[in-house]
Design a protein around this motif. Sequence first.
Motif, PDB file in Angstrom:
ATOM      1  N   ILE A  10       0.915  -1.194  -0.108  1.00 35.13           N
ATOM      2  CA  ILE A  10      -0.024   0.093   0.035  1.00 35.13           C
ATOM      3  C   ILE A  10       0.844   1.221  -0.016  1.00 35.13           C
ATOM      4  CG2 ILE A  10      -1.695   1.036   1.072  1.00 35.13           C
ATOM      5  CD1 ILE A  10      -2.924  -1.384   2.428  1.00 35.13           C
ATOM      6  N   GLY A  13       4.272   5.079  -4.292  1.00 35.76           N
ATOM      7  CA  GLY A  13       4.957   6.366  -4.615  1.00 35.76           C
ATOM      8  C   GLY A  13       6.758   5.995  -4.854  1.00 35.76           C
ATOM      9  N   ARG A  37      -4.216   5.213  -2.601  1.00 36.26           N
ATOM     10  CA  ARG A  37      -5.500   5.924  -2.707  1.00 36.26           C
ATOM     11  C   ARG A  37      -5.501   6.562  -4.054  1.00 36.26           C
ATOM     12  NH1 ARG A  37      -4.139  10.880   1.718  1.00 36.26           N
ATOM     13  NH2 ARG A  37      -2.544  11.704   0.390  1.00 36.26           N
ATOM     14  N   ASP A  38      -4.432   6.617  -4.995  1.00 33.73           N
ATOM     15  CA  ASP A  38      -4.486   7.223  -6.068  1.00 33.73           C
ATOM     16  C   ASP A  38      -4.232   6.080  -7.081  1.00 33.73           C
ATOM     17  OD1 ASP A  38      -3.691   8.049  -8.495  1.00 33.73           O
ATOM     18  OD2 ASP A  38      -1.719   9.202  -7.973  1.00 33.73           O
ATOM     19  N   ALA A  41      -1.197   5.699  -9.630  1.00 38.57           N
ATOM     20  CA  ALA A  41      -0.318   5.385  -8.993  1.00 38.57           C
ATOM     21  C   ALA A  41      -0.099   4.011  -8.967  1.00 38.57           C
ATOM     22  CB  ALA A  41       0.131   6.231  -7.666  1.00 38.57           C
ATOM     23  N   PRO A  56      -7.019   0.083  -1.673  1.00 35.16           N
ATOM     24  CA  PRO A  56      -6.833  -0.560  -0.331  1.00 35.16           C
ATOM     25  C   PRO A  56      -7.472  -1.535   0.352  1.00 35.16           C
ATOM     26  CG  PRO A  56      -5.964   1.903  -0.515  1.00 35.16           C
ATOM     27  CD  PRO A  56      -6.964   1.231  -1.497  1.00 35.16           C
ATOM     28  N   THR A  72       3.101   4.155   2.617  1.00 34.54           N
ATOM     29  CA  THR A  72       2.365   5.380   2.554  1.00 34.54           C
ATOM     30  C   THR A  72       3.358   6.636   3.220  1.00 34.54           C
ATOM     31  OG1 THR A  72       1.433   5.091   4.643  1.00 34.54           O
ATOM     32  CG2 THR A  72       0.407   4.457   2.755  1.00 34.54           C
ATOM     33  N   PRO A  73       2.952   7.934   3.135  1.00 36.41           N
ATOM     34  CA  PRO A  73       3.725   8.774   3.795  1.00 36.41           C
ATOM     35  C   PRO A  73       3.926   8.815   5.510  1.00 36.41           C
ATOM     36  CG  PRO A  73       2.440   9.680   2.192  1.00 36.41           C
ATOM     37  CD  PRO A  73       2.243   8.393   2.448  1.00 36.41           C
ATOM     38  N   PRO A  74       4.609   9.488   6.251  1.00 37.85           N
ATOM     39  CA  PRO A  74       4.738   9.045   7.592  1.00 37.85           C
ATOM     40  C   PRO A  74       3.433   9.269   8.349  1.00 37.85           C
ATOM     41  CG  PRO A  74       6.779  10.016   6.831  1.00 37.85           C
ATOM     42  CD  PRO A  74       6.004   9.990   5.656  1.00 37.85           C
ATOM     43  N   VAL A  80      -2.958   3.159   8.406  1.00 33.64           N
ATOM     44  CA  VAL A  80      -2.647   2.125   7.311  1.00 33.64           C
ATOM     45  C   VAL A  80      -2.452   0.957   8.132  1.00 33.64           C
ATOM     46  CG1 VAL A  80      -1.456   1.405   5.355  1.00 33.64           C
ATOM     47  CG2 VAL A  80      -2.425   3.928   5.342  1.00 33.64           C
ATOM     48  N   GLU A  94       7.373   1.205   6.092  1.00 30.62           N
ATOM     49  CA  GLU A  94       8.393   2.021   6.060  1.00 30.62           C
ATOM     50  C   GLU A  94       8.692   2.992   7.235  1.00 30.62           C
ATOM     51  OE1 GLU A  94      11.218   3.589   5.022  1.00 30.62           O
ATOM     52  OE2 GLU A  94      11.489   2.121   3.590  1.00 30.62           O
ATOM     53  N   TRP A 160      15.229  16.858  -5.507  1.00 30.83           N
ATOM     54  CA  TRP A 160      15.354  15.577  -6.059  1.00 30.83           C
ATOM     55  C   TRP A 160      13.764  15.003  -5.840  1.00 30.83           C
ATOM     56  CZ3 TRP A 160      14.029  11.000  -3.812  1.00 30.83           C
ATOM     57  CH2 TRP A 160      14.215  10.759  -2.267  1.00 30.83           C
ATOM     58  N   HIS A 161      13.080  15.249  -4.708  1.00 33.91           N
ATOM     59  CA  HIS A 161      11.608  14.360  -4.724  1.00 33.91           C
ATOM     60  C   HIS A 161      10.662  15.417  -5.103  1.00 33.91           C
ATOM     61  CE1 HIS A 161       8.575  12.218  -2.817  1.00 33.91           C
ATOM     62  NE2 HIS A 161       9.480  11.298  -2.453  1.00 33.91           N
ATOM     63  N   PHE A 166       6.002  16.186   2.627  1.00 31.17           N
ATOM     64  CA  PHE A 166       6.125  15.366   3.983  1.00 31.17           C
ATOM     65  C   PHE A 166       7.334  15.337   4.529  1.00 31.17           C
ATOM     66  CE2 PHE A 166       7.445  11.564   1.109  1.00 31.17           C
ATOM     67  CZ  PHE A 166       8.373  11.083   1.602  1.00 31.17           C
ATOM     68  N   ASP A 177      13.089  11.589   9.405  1.00 37.76           N
ATOM     69  CA  ASP A 177      13.351  11.174   7.858  1.00 37.76           C
ATOM     70  C   ASP A 177      14.486  10.317   7.933  1.00 37.76           C
ATOM     71  OD1 ASP A 177      12.504  10.734   5.058  1.00 37.76           O
ATOM     72  OD2 ASP A 177      14.332  11.517   4.976  1.00 37.76           O
ATOM     73  N   ARG A 310      17.508  -3.251   0.108  1.00 44.25           N
ATOM     74  CA  ARG A 310      16.259  -2.829   0.784  1.00 44.25           C
ATOM     75  C   ARG A 310      15.049  -3.856   0.613  1.00 44.25           C
ATOM     76  NH1 ARG A 310      14.885   2.403   1.862  1.00 44.25           N
ATOM     77  NH2 ARG A 310      16.574   3.242   0.507  1.00 44.25           N
TER      78      ARG A 310
HETATM   79  N1  LIG Z   1      11.639   8.175  -1.155  1.00 46.74           N
HETATM   80  C1  LIG Z   1      12.606   7.600  -0.850  1.00 46.74           C
HETATM   81  O1  LIG Z   1      14.104   7.509  -1.349  1.00 46.74           O
HETATM   82  C2  LIG Z   1      12.566   6.848   0.467  1.00 46.74           C
HETATM   83  C3  LIG Z   1      13.720   6.358   0.925  1.00 46.74           C
HETATM   84  C4  LIG Z   1      13.220   5.587   2.122  1.00 46.74           C
HETATM   85  C5  LIG Z   1      12.208   5.506   2.898  1.00 46.74           C
HETATM   86  N2  LIG Z   1      11.175   6.148   2.339  1.00 46.74           N
HETATM   87  C6  LIG Z   1       9.820   6.174   3.280  1.00 46.74           C
HETATM   88  O2  LIG Z   1       8.874   5.607   2.631  1.00 46.74           O
HETATM   89  C7  LIG Z   1       7.644   6.242   2.735  1.00 46.74           C
HETATM   90  C8  LIG Z   1       7.024   6.601   1.204  1.00 46.74           C
HETATM   91  O3  LIG Z   1       7.616   7.443   0.801  1.00 46.74           O
HETATM   92  P1  LIG Z   1       7.800   7.649  -0.695  1.00 46.74           P
HETATM   93  O4  LIG Z   1       8.952   8.711  -1.224  1.00 46.74           O
HETATM   94  O5  LIG Z   1       7.599   6.806  -1.684  1.00 46.74           O
HETATM   95  O6  LIG Z   1       6.376   8.805  -0.825  1.00 46.74           O
HETATM   96  P2  LIG Z   1       5.531   9.243  -2.111  1.00 46.74           P
HETATM   97  O7  LIG Z   1       5.049  10.447  -1.540  1.00 46.74           O
HETATM   98  O8  LIG Z   1       6.162   9.364  -3.024  1.00 46.74           O
HETATM   99  O9  LIG Z   1       4.314   8.014  -2.140  1.00 46.74           O
HETATM  100  C9  LIG Z   1       3.375   7.734  -1.178  1.00 46.74           C
HETATM  101  C10 LIG Z   1       2.134   7.216  -1.685  1.00 46.74           C
HETATM  102  O10 LIG Z   1       1.227   6.926  -0.683  1.00 46.74           O
HETATM  103  C11 LIG Z   1       0.072   7.229  -1.201  1.00 46.74           C
HETATM  104  N3  LIG Z   1      -0.810   7.316  -0.052  1.00 46.74           N
HETATM  105  C12 LIG Z   1      -0.845   8.163   0.831  1.00 46.74           C
HETATM  106  N4  LIG Z   1      -1.689   8.056   1.998  1.00 46.74           N
HETATM  107  C13 LIG Z   1      -2.308   6.939   1.722  1.00 46.74           C
HETATM  108  C14 LIG Z   1      -3.274   6.279   2.310  1.00 46.74           C
HETATM  109  N5  LIG Z   1      -3.730   6.637   3.449  1.00 46.74           N
HETATM  110  N6  LIG Z   1      -3.680   4.876   1.717  1.00 46.74           N
HETATM  111  C15 LIG Z   1      -3.196   4.596   0.522  1.00 46.74           C
HETATM  112  N7  LIG Z   1      -2.186   5.291  -0.294  1.00 46.74           N
HETATM  113  C16 LIG Z   1      -2.019   6.385   0.408  1.00 46.74           C
HETATM  114  C17 LIG Z   1       0.084   8.298  -2.027  1.00 46.74           C
HETATM  115  O11 LIG Z   1      -0.546   8.701  -2.977  1.00 46.74           O
HETATM  116  C18 LIG Z   1       1.457   8.261  -2.926  1.00 46.74           C
HETATM  117  O12 LIG Z   1       1.228   7.477  -4.078  1.00 46.74           O
HETATM  118  C19 LIG Z   1       8.083   7.337   3.619  1.00 46.74           C
HETATM  119  O13 LIG Z   1       7.637   6.856   4.998  1.00 46.74           O
HETATM  120  C20 LIG Z   1       9.398   7.735   3.627  1.00 46.74           C
HETATM  121  O14 LIG Z   1       9.994   8.182   4.730  1.00 46.74           O
HETATM  122  C21 LIG Z   1      11.166   6.840   1.223  1.00 46.74           C
END
Ligand SMILES: NC(=O)c1ccc[n+]([C@@H]2O[C@H](COP(=O)([O-])OP(=O)(O)OC[C@H]3O[C@@H](n4cnc5c(N)ncnc54)[C@H](O)[C@@H]3O)[C@@H](O)[C@H]2O)c1
Length: 376
Positions: A10, A13, A37-38, A41, A56, A72-74, A80, A94, A160-161, A166, A177, A310
């Motif tokens: 779930i 991203g 939720r998107d 994606a 979901p 999902t985001p933190p 979730v 995560e 970069w992001h 978040f 983070d 990972r």
């Molecule tokens: N991006 C990185 O390099 C990276 C590296 C290590 C860890 N993380 C961790 O991974 C997690 C996600 O990071 P990311 O960069 O992929 O974020 P992101 O914003 O790119 O993706 C998050 C996804 O979650 C979806 N989402 C949000 N709320 C939701 C919900 N309630 N139900 C279902 N889907 C939902 C969003 O639509 C989005 O597609 C974070 O906790 C981040 O700290 C990210």
Amino acid sequence: MKDVLGIGLIGCGVISKAYLERARTFSPISFVAVADRDETAARRQADAFGVEAMSPAALLAREDVDIVLNLTPPAAHAAVSTAALEAGKHVYSEKPFVLDPAAGRGLLDLAASKGLRLGSAPDTFLGGSHQLARHLVDAGAIGRIVSGTCFVMNHGMEHWHPSPDFFYRPGGGPLFDLGPYYLANLVQLLGPVRRVSALSATAHPTRRIGVGPRIGEDIPVDVPTTVQALLGFASGTSILFAASWDVWQHDLAPMALYGETGTLHVPDPNFFGGTVRLTQGSEEVALPDWDHPFLRNNSRNSKGPVADFRAAGLADMAQAIIEGRSHRCSDAFALHVIDVLCAIDRAAREDTVVQVASGADRPEALDGHAARALMV
Ligand SMILES: NC(=O)c1ccc[n+]([C@@H]2O[C@H](COP(=O)([O-])OP(=O)(O)OC[C@H]3O[C@@H](n4cnc5c(N)ncnc54)[C@H](O)[C@@H]3O)[C@@H](O)[C@H]2O)c1
């Protein structure tokens, strides 16, 4: 009991691609469904990796999903993970695992009441270099560790992001983070933290997005972007820890441990590999032979080839469920890391020394033989 567990992801991203790619390396896990939720994606990752996309709720209802991988985001992690546990699924999240210890304790209680496993990233401390450092510490290579330093400092995430919001909201900032990677490695090497003091600052009230469809958009900064802390471990070791997104350049090493008889230089805990260096007295000495699969460069980042395994923590949790043993990236370990991060945050806000309520056992070491047992 099956010998491969079905994973339902779930949150499709940025980081989901790394999990979907790396999972092919590990034998006890197989992705069966993705959700977001998107819908777009979810569909994108489903098409790219040959799994089914769904909502979901539909994913949680699937019989063949044993473990829900929460990417999902933190701010969404706790809700979730709770929904997945309520649906009878094991959960691997995560980082940061949750945003506050009370939410974490609630999740631990829920998982225990249902007889389900709960685990959390980071798993980089299972990397070949960090497990070599662990082996050296456990073998007494530098004697009792008196003190150490740990630095993670750069200029932030907005360059970069594509959706960096978040990172600058509660649950983000360099402390929440990136801090989990560094604290998890310190705790696996040194054991639990007892008390902390800290100072923090925020250099800029907004940040400007540098890539993607929202390039040029300013986003608010609601968290400290520089945190400097002193960590007192139960072992008596003290560590100076700094995490900042307000630094353009520095020459400080990511982690060094100073023991009674030598120094151990530990590479960046944000990665699985890197060079470990050991001195006895002030003389650098040769390292023991160390054959570990999570040392091999199997990916690239902007600085060149890296070891990226990972999903190792997720695979270890799946294997642990199959074998009926404890998993290394455990909920209790993740909760202690969150407790320490929250204590640092509070110490800085309240200008006080904060005692850390939780403890944690160090996860069992993962030597080369144990790591290979997780792989295809
Ligand atoms: N991006 C990185 O390099 C990276 C590296 C290590 C860890 N993380 C961790 O991974 C997690 C996600 O990071 P990311 O960069 O992929 O974020 P992101 O914003 O790119 O993706 C998050 C996804 O979650 C979806 N989402 C949000 N709320 C939701 C919900 N309630 N139900 C279902 N889907 C939902 C969003 O639509 C989005 O597609 C974070 O906790 C981040 O700290 C990210």
